[in-house]
Motif scaffolding. Structure first.
Motif, PDB file in Angstrom:
ATOM      1  N   MET A  29      87.825  -2.587  28.093  1.00 27.10           N
ATOM      2  CA  MET A  29      86.689  -2.430  27.270  1.00 27.10           C
ATOM      3  C   MET A  29      86.575  -1.811  26.813  1.00 27.10           C
ATOM      4  O   MET A  29      86.979  -0.510  26.060  1.00 27.10           O
ATOM      5  N   THR A  30      86.368  -3.163  25.890  1.00 30.72           N
ATOM      6  CA  THR A  30      86.001  -1.966  24.482  1.00 30.72           C
ATOM      7  C   THR A  30      84.820  -1.239  24.580  1.00 30.72           C
ATOM      8  O   THR A  30      83.608  -0.585  25.027  1.00 30.72           O
ATOM      9  N   PRO A  31      84.118   0.249  23.510  1.00 32.73           N
ATOM     10  CA  PRO A  31      83.859   0.971  24.223  1.00 32.73           C
ATOM     11  C   PRO A  31      82.235   0.403  24.127  1.00 32.73           C
ATOM     12  O   PRO A  31      80.832   0.397  24.214  1.00 32.73           O
ATOM     13  N   ASP A  32      82.305  -0.244  22.614  1.00 35.94           N
ATOM     14  CA  ASP A  32      80.820  -1.996  22.806  1.00 35.94           C
ATOM     15  C   ASP A  32      80.448  -2.425  23.608  1.00 35.94           C
ATOM     16  O   ASP A  32      79.264  -2.196  24.158  1.00 35.94           O
ATOM     17  N   ASP A  33      81.542  -2.938  24.532  1.00 33.04           N
ATOM     18  CA  ASP A  33      81.248  -3.349  25.970  1.00 33.04           C
ATOM     19  C   ASP A  33      80.586  -2.208  26.649  1.00 33.04           C
ATOM     20  O   ASP A  33      79.856  -2.668  27.938  1.00 33.04           O
ATOM     21  N   ILE A  34      81.664  -0.829  26.447  1.00 34.92           N
ATOM     22  CA  ILE A  34      81.113  -0.043  27.786  1.00 34.92           C
ATOM     23  C   ILE A  34      79.695   0.154  27.903  1.00 34.92           C
ATOM     24  O   ILE A  34      78.672   0.306  28.213  1.00 34.92           O
ATOM     25  N   ASP A  35      79.130   0.533  26.264  1.00 31.30           N
ATOM     26  CA  ASP A  35      77.585   0.655  25.886  1.00 31.30           C
ATOM     27  C   ASP A  35      77.034  -0.123  26.301  1.00 31.30           C
ATOM     28  O   ASP A  35      76.055   0.135  26.505  1.00 31.30           O
ATOM     29  N   ASP A  36      76.828  -1.107  26.343  1.00 38.29           N
ATOM     30  CA  ASP A  36      76.394  -3.210  27.101  1.00 38.29           C
ATOM     31  C   ASP A  36      76.111  -2.804  28.048  1.00 38.29           C
ATOM     32  O   ASP A  36      75.037  -2.756  28.630  1.00 38.29           O
ATOM     33  N   LEU A  37      77.438  -2.743  28.982  1.00 42.22           N
ATOM     34  CA  LEU A  37      77.343  -1.682  30.298  1.00 42.22           C
ATOM     35  C   LEU A  37      76.446  -1.139  30.466  1.00 42.22           C
ATOM     36  O   LEU A  37      75.888  -1.560  31.674  1.00 42.22           O
ATOM     37  N   ALA A  38      76.359  -0.476  29.927  1.00 38.42           N
ATOM     38  CA  ALA A  38      75.886   1.159  30.346  1.00 38.42           C
ATOM     39  C   ALA A  38      74.130   0.523  29.972  1.00 38.42           C
ATOM     40  O   ALA A  38      73.160   1.788  30.712  1.00 38.42           O
ATOM     41  N   ARG A  39      73.607   0.255  28.633  1.00 41.91           N
ATOM     42  CA  ARG A  39      72.395   0.162  28.878  1.00 41.91           C
ATOM     43  C   ARG A  39      71.208  -1.247  29.588  1.00 41.91           C
ATOM     44  O   ARG A  39      69.919  -1.261  30.368  1.00 41.91           O
ATOM     45  N   ARG A  40      72.995  -2.056  30.127  1.00 46.26           N
ATOM     46  CA  ARG A  40      72.046  -2.844  31.230  1.00 46.26           C
ATOM     47  C   ARG A  40      72.140  -1.632  32.843  1.00 46.26           C
ATOM     48  O   ARG A  40      70.955  -1.668  33.497  1.00 46.26           O
ATOM     49  N   ALA A  41      72.996  -1.492  32.618  1.00 46.51           N
ATOM     50  CA  ALA A  41      72.765  -0.068  33.693  1.00 46.51           C
ATOM     51  C   ALA A  41      71.298   0.811  34.211  1.00 46.51           C
ATOM     52  O   ALA A  41      70.947   0.625  35.009  1.00 46.51           O
ATOM     53  N   ARG A  42      70.951   1.064  33.075  1.00 43.36           N
ATOM     54  CA  ARG A  42      69.804   1.717  33.015  1.00 43.36           C
ATOM     55  C   ARG A  42      69.172   1.506  32.532  1.00 43.36           C
ATOM     56  O   ARG A  42      68.121   2.110  33.888  1.00 43.36           O
TER      57      ARG A  42
END
Length: 183
Positions: free
Chosen positions: A1-14
């Motif tokens: 996963m790219t850093p942007d993908d991880i950030d997106d996943l983290a936003r959804r998790a948050r």
């Protein structure tokens, strides 16, 4: 996963997406474990610290505001978990030398097998500095142990760039004699 993908996943998790949280934890686990191994090279201790870090990420993800990379925030959580695990191990340590006369004294962690392999010199120095100057420890560890750039550290600790640079400078001045065994 790219850093942007991880950030997106983290936003959804948050924002409450449980599946995203589960996927996020699976994705960042190897990174968290590497951070913990940097402080606690003994595999079992690093695994314990990593598990604590993942629990903290899951319960405190709401405190990630999305200003910087999620992985940088996760780095700090994992580092704090590793330091917490080290302190717990140090407090549980028993002397390896049982001569009977000194068994009531606090054990010297450098002679304690349960925490052999940890970066004792660095961790002891950070504990010493933290007693009088706790504001120096996190920026110093993030810069000198993990190599994060100053601007990212400033964002993480919520301080101006100049303040972070000064904290790191002063922390290094305090750490040098401790790491050389002069204090």
């Amino acid at each position: 996963m790219t850093p942007d993908d991880i950030d997106d996943l983290a936003r959804r998790a948050r924002d409450g997406d449980r599946d995203a949280l589960e996927a996020l934890l699976g994705e960042v686990r190897p990174r968290a474990l590497n951070v913990c191994r940097g402080v606690l090279p003994y595999s079992g201790d690093a695994e314990d610290a990593c598990q604590e870090a993942l629990l903290n990420i899951a319960t405190k993800i709401g405190s990630w505001h999305g200003n910087g990379r999620f992985t940088t925030w996760m780095h700090v959580v994992a580092l704090n978990s590793a330091r917490s695990t080290y302190r717990r191990l140090k407090n549980q340590a028993v002397p390896t030398d049982f001569d009977g006369a000194h068994h009531h004294e606090r054990p010297d962690p450098r002679t304690t097998s349960v925490i052999a392999g940890t970066r004792l010199d660095l961790l002891e120095a950070m504990e010493t500095i933290e007693r009088d100057h706790p504001q120096y420890v996190e920026p110093l560890m993030l810069r000198d142990v993990y190599g994060l750039p100053y601007d990212e550290i400033a964002r993480l600790v919520g301080a101006p760039l100049g303040t972070v640079k000064a904290q790191i400078h002063h922390g290094r001045k305090l750490a040098r004699p401790l790491l050389r065994g002069e204090a």
